[in-house]
Structure formats: structure tokens, C-alpha cells
Design a protein around this motif. Structure first.
Motif, short mmCIF file in Angstrom:
data_model
loop_
_atom_site.label_atom_id
_atom_site.label_comp_id
_atom_site.label_asym_id
_atom_site.label_seq_id
_atom_site.Cartn_x
_atom_site.Cartn_y
_atom_site.Cartn_z
N SER A 228 37.31 -7.02 128.17
CA SER A 228 37.47 -6.04 129.16
C SER A 228 37.17 -6.46 130.44
N SER A 229 36.86 -7.86 130.97
CA SER A 229 36.65 -8.31 132.23
C SER A 229 37.70 -9.47 132.59
N LEU A 230 38.54 -9.65 131.54
CA LEU A 230 39.59 -10.84 131.79
C LEU A 230 40.58 -10.46 132.76
N THR A 231 40.61 -11.16 133.85
CA THR A 231 41.62 -10.78 134.86
C THR A 231 42.62 -11.83 135.21
N SER A 232 42.41 -13.12 134.70
CA SER A 232 43.61 -14.01 134.72
C SER A 232 43.75 -14.93 133.34
N VAL A 233 45.04 -15.22 133.02
CA VAL A 233 45.19 -15.77 131.67
C VAL A 233 46.43 -16.72 132.06
N LYS A 234 46.50 -18.14 131.76
CA LYS A 234 47.65 -18.81 131.84
C LYS A 234 47.71 -19.68 130.40
N LEU A 235 48.80 -19.24 129.77
CA LEU A 235 49.45 -19.28 128.54
C LEU A 235 50.03 -20.76 128.41
N PRO A 236 50.03 -21.37 127.45
CA PRO A 236 50.55 -22.84 127.32
C PRO A 236 52.30 -22.73 127.16
N SER A 237 52.91 -23.72 127.75
CA SER A 237 54.38 -23.91 127.68
C SER A 237 54.76 -23.89 126.31
N ARG A 238 54.19 -24.38 125.10
CA ARG A 238 54.67 -24.62 123.94
C ARG A 238 54.39 -23.57 123.06
N LEU A 239 53.77 -22.30 123.55
CA LEU A 239 53.45 -21.18 122.68
C LEU A 239 54.72 -20.37 122.04
N LYS A 240 54.95 -20.17 121.07
CA LYS A 240 55.97 -19.54 120.44
C LYS A 240 55.95 -18.12 120.24
N ALA A 241 54.88 -17.58 120.00
CA ALA A 241 54.80 -16.38 119.75
C ALA A 241 53.38 -15.57 120.32
N ILE A 242 53.53 -14.47 120.79
CA ILE A 242 52.03 -13.72 121.20
C ILE A 242 52.15 -12.80 120.24
N GLU A 243 50.85 -13.02 119.48
CA GLU A 243 50.68 -12.18 118.05
C GLU A 243 50.22 -10.94 118.32
N SER A 244 50.01 -10.08 117.36
CA SER A 244 49.68 -8.62 117.39
C SER A 244 48.03 -8.52 118.05
N ARG A 245 48.15 -7.67 118.95
CA ARG A 245 46.89 -7.39 119.48
C ARG A 245 45.94 -8.45 120.41
N THR A 246 46.81 -9.74 120.66
CA THR A 246 46.16 -10.75 121.32
C THR A 246 45.34 -10.28 122.66
N PHE A 247 46.09 -9.39 123.26
CA PHE A 247 45.19 -9.02 124.48
C PHE A 247 44.97 -7.62 124.69
N SER A 248 45.32 -6.92 123.62
CA SER A 248 44.96 -5.44 123.51
C SER A 248 43.64 -5.01 124.12
N SER A 249 43.76 -4.13 125.08
CA SER A 249 42.43 -3.60 125.71
C SER A 249 41.88 -4.53 126.54
N CYS A 250 42.69 -5.38 126.94
CA CYS A 250 42.15 -6.11 128.17
C CYS A 250 42.37 -5.43 129.62
N ARG A 251 41.47 -4.66 129.78
CA ARG A 251 41.63 -3.60 130.83
C ARG A 251 41.71 -4.16 132.20
N ALA A 252 41.13 -5.08 132.35
CA ALA A 252 41.23 -5.81 133.94
C ALA A 252 42.37 -6.58 134.28
N LEU A 253 42.90 -6.72 133.20
CA LEU A 253 44.35 -7.88 133.25
C LEU A 253 45.33 -7.00 134.11
N LYS A 254 45.68 -7.57 135.22
CA LYS A 254 46.64 -7.03 136.20
C LYS A 254 48.19 -7.76 135.98
#
Length: 433
Positions: free
Chosen positions: A156-182
Motif C-alpha cells: 500500500s505504500s509503493l509509489t515507484s516501480v521499474k519493470l525489467p525490459s525482458r518481462l513478457k507478462a504482468i500476472e494476475s493481481r501483481t500490483f492489485s491494491s497498491c494504492r499509492a502507485l500513481k
């Protein structure tokens, strides 16, 4: 001798029951041997991963190698539930030897503030950082290619995410309820965003999709209430039900003109041939909307919590309406249904308090049929399409002409009214004339 045999037998018995979940410990840290030929181990827990675990506290630095009985083992992984419930853990530093993080490895580490990942990390397991409520920033290394479900669920405090450039899929609920993410930038390598992936990210206001994207799963951005607009790339071939549902600030969904599966008309999402209305954005500023005559189907929650919508015109072309297609539209006052025969439904099409106050307009010779039809009979007031509606609360303004539209969407002059029209006064009131 009998004592030694008994002790060894007891150890074997306890291990077989899984009561000892590690092979050995060094300096208060616990390890499992994963490959005896290459001398590789994973760091794990002491068997206590189901309740408050104080084994590891504050700053944790995982060693790249450990020695036991003159054998040196390389630490290549973090085992399943290794640090689960370590609520006093505040930071983790991984050596570059670590290649994987196991399922629920840091789940419920509510005090965890920062993680320094291994540059050799390849996979992150399901629920790995679930409920890490103090974690504010994540930079995943470029080496990561796979992530499990719900990896950062309820951070719930996560505001910043950098994902890798080789990732193929963002899976189910990976970031669900990350309420601080803008904001979130999806890497160019990603082809699929799975169901519920960003659901309940209530402060997410911006998302950038790559041209590589092909699938947007159902409910993937459900209740992202700060999301204002969406741009669908040309390569997207599948958008799941309610992908952008319950997004209170969403005012437009725009589709690349070269997309072969979907189309947007004035910010409303349709299939390519405009035979299915998929989603009407909840914060569209218009007070009235006429569904195009080509539309045959309304998707589930196509009109959901549309705050500004007061009048909806349903054409004769509609053949099917999915569950709660018109739901929770609190300000909806008038529905004009042009079908002579009331549509029959296998599911409930309407939901919300608006039904008791909303006036339904239908062909004059169909009023009785609508009043008796399942679901339609919930409307308390059913009037004929050519029945004038009283407007005692509207005052004439000599300096401003009212807008008048025919039922097929044409704007006409007030003096030219010769047919059934929708009368819009001061942008606030709709009248059937």
C-alpha cells in the motif's frame, strides 16, 4: 550406541514430517541444499513461517556463499516463505548469486522498507512481497523474465516501480491494491496484462501501454479511480470484461486507428465493427448519450457509475444486454428505449437506486408490455416516446437557445421541431417533445 541410533532415527522422523524445514544453519541463518553436485543452497526459514516470525530482524544481508563442514555452498535462491511474517525486517540486500525468489518469500513483512535485488535474478514467485505495506520503491533488475501472481499485492505504500525490459507478462493481481502507485510504464517486451493486475490501484492516474501489448485481462484496472484516460495500442487483440470498470475519473478510452479488433467513438470503447459497446467511461462529461444504431450488444457494466449521464437512448438494434450493463448511474433520469417489444434478459441488466426515479420512454403501444416485462417493470414511470414531460424547474433564457436533438442524434433548431426530440436546456435538463 542405542542412544545414538535412537537420536538419528528421531532426526530422520522429524525431517520426514517436515518439522525441520532446513538442512543446516550458519550464523543464525538457515539453508536448504538445492544441488549437491554444484554445491548450491537457498536461504530459508527455521520452520516458523505461519505466524509472527522474528528470526530475521532489521537489516538483512544475504551472503553469497556459506561454508559448512569444509564445504562451501553458493547461495542461489531465496526459498518459499523464507522470511514470511518477519515483521521487524526493514531492509534486504541480495548477492548477485541469487537467481530466484520463492513463493511468499517476504509475504507479510510489514516493516520492510527497501530491497536491493540481485543482478542475476531471473524469477520472482507468487505472493513474494504480498502485504509488504511499508515498501515504497522497487527497481527490478533487467535479468528478470518471469513473475508469479500477486507479487506486490497490497503493497500500500509503493509509489515507484521499474519493470525489467525482458518481462513478457504482468500476472494476475501483481500490483492489485497498491494504492499509492500513481504511474506505471509497461515495458516494450510485455504482451499480456492479466486479470486484476492493477485492480484497486486507486491513485493510479497514468499508464503507458507498449506497442507489443496484445491482451488486457478482465478487471485488470478495475477501481483505478484516478485513471483519467487510456490509449489502446494497435496490436491489442483482446480486452477482457470490465478491464477499465469502476474508474470514476476516466473520461476517454482511445484506440489506435490501425487496431483491427477495437474502435473508439468520441472516447467510448467498441469492438471494431461497432456492434458491441464495451465501455462508456464513467467520467464522460456529456449529459446524454445515444447508443449507435449498429450496436447489438451491451457488455457487462458497459455503463457503470457514470456520474454525469442523465439520459440514455437505446436503439432498436440492441439484441442482448449483459449482467448489470447499466448499473449504479446515480444521476440517470431518462432512458429512451426504441424497441417495440421489450427485450428479454437471461441476466439482470439494471442495478442501482436510479431505477426508482428514472423515467422510461417507450413506443406508445408498448407501454403495457414494458410494465409487465421482467426487469423493465422495475421502472416506476413508463411513458410514451411522444409524451411531453413537464419542465416547471426550467426557465427560459432569451440570451441562450436550448439544444434540441432528434432521436437519431441530429441537432435541429427549436423552431424546426416537427418530430420526437430530446430537449437539452442549459446543459442540465432533458425533455421529450
Amino acid at each position: 550406541m542405542k542412544y545414538v541410533k535412537l537420536l538419528l532415527t528421531s532426526v530422520f522422523f522429524l525431517s520426514s514430517l517436515g518439522l525441520w524445514s532446513y538442512d543446516f544453519s550458519v550464523n543464525g541463518k538457515y539453508y536448504n541444499i538445492t544441488n549437491r553436485e554444484t554445491n548450491e543452497v537457498e536461504i530459508t526459514n527455521n520452520g516458523n513461517s505461519t505466524s509472527m516470525n522474528s528470526t530475521y530482524t532489521e537489516d538483512l544481508e544475504i551472503p553469497k556463499a556459506v561454508t559448512r563442514l569444509n564445504v562451501t555452498y553458493k547461495v542461489t535462491g531465496i526459498g518459499a516463505k523464507a522470511f514470511r511474517y518477519c515483521t521487524k525486517l526493514t531492509s534486504v540486500t541480495m548477492p548477485n548469486t541469487v537467481k530466484y525468489i520463492g513463493e511468499a518469500a517476504f509475504e507479510y513483512c510489514t516493516g520492510l522498507l527497501s530491497v536491493s535485488f540481485s543482478d542475476s535474478l531471473e524469477s520472482v514467485g507468487t505472493n513474494a512481497f504480498d502485504e509488504c505495506q511499508s515498501l515504497e520503491s522497487v527497481v527490478l533488475p533487467e535479468s528478470v523474465t518471469t513473475m508469479g501472481n500477486s507479487v506486490f499485492w497490497s503493497c500500500s505504500s509503493l509509489t515507484s516501480v521499474k519493470l525489467p525490459s525482458r518481462l513478457k507478462a504482468i500476472e494476475s493481481r501483481t500490483f492489485s491494491s497498491c494504492r499509492a502507485l500513481k504511474t506505471i510504464v509497461i515495458p516494450d517486451s510485455v504482451t499480456e496484462i492479466k486479470e486484476w493486475a492493477f485492480s484497486n490501484c486507486s491513485n493510479l492516474s497514468s499508464v503507458k501501454f507498449p506497442d507489443s501489448l496484445r491482451v488486457i485481462g478482465r478487471n485488470s484496472f478495475w477501481t483505478c479511480r484516478s485513471l483519467k484516460s487510456v490509449e489502446i495500442p494497435k496490436g491489442v487483440t483482446s480486452i477482457g470484461l470490465r478491464a477499465f470498470g469502476n474508474t470514476k475519473k476516466l473520461s476517454s478510452i482511445n484506440v489506435d486507428s490501425e487496431n483491427e479488433k477495437y474502435k473508439s467513438l468520441d472516447g467510448v470503447l467498441y469492438n471494431k465493427y461497432v456492434t458491441e459497446l464495451i465501455q462508456y467511461p464513467a467520467n464522460m462529461p456529456e449529459l446524454w448519450y445515444k447508443i449507435p444504431a449498429s450496436v447489438k450488444r451491451l457488455s457487462s457494466k458497459a455503463f457503470y457509475d457514470c456520474q454525469n449521464l442523465e439520459t440514455l437512448i437505446i436503439p432498436e438494434s440492441i439484441q442482448s444486454v449483459d449482467t448489470f450493463a447499466i448499473a449504479e448511474c446515480a444521476n440517470l433520469k431518462y432512458i429512451f428505449c426504441l424497441n417495440e417489444e421489450p427485450l428479454s434478459f437471461s441476466v439482470e441488466p439494471f442495478s442501482g437506486d436510479y431505477i426508482s426515479d428514472c423515467t422510461l420512454f417507450v413506443p406508445e403501444n408498448s407501454i403495457e408490455a414494458y410494465q409487465q416485462a421482467e426487469y423493465w417493470k422495475e421502472f416506476k414511470q413508463v411513458l410514451a416516446l411522444d409524451d411531453p414531460l413537464a419542465v416547471s424547474d426550467v426557465k427560459e433564457d432569451e440570451n441562450e437557445s436550448p439544444y434540441v436533438y432528434t432521436l437519431d442524434g441530429r441537432r435541429v433548431l427549436l423552431s424546426d421541431i416537427k418530430e420526437n426530440c430530446i430537449y437539452i436546456k442549459d446543459g442540465k435538463k432533458y425533455i421529450m417533445r
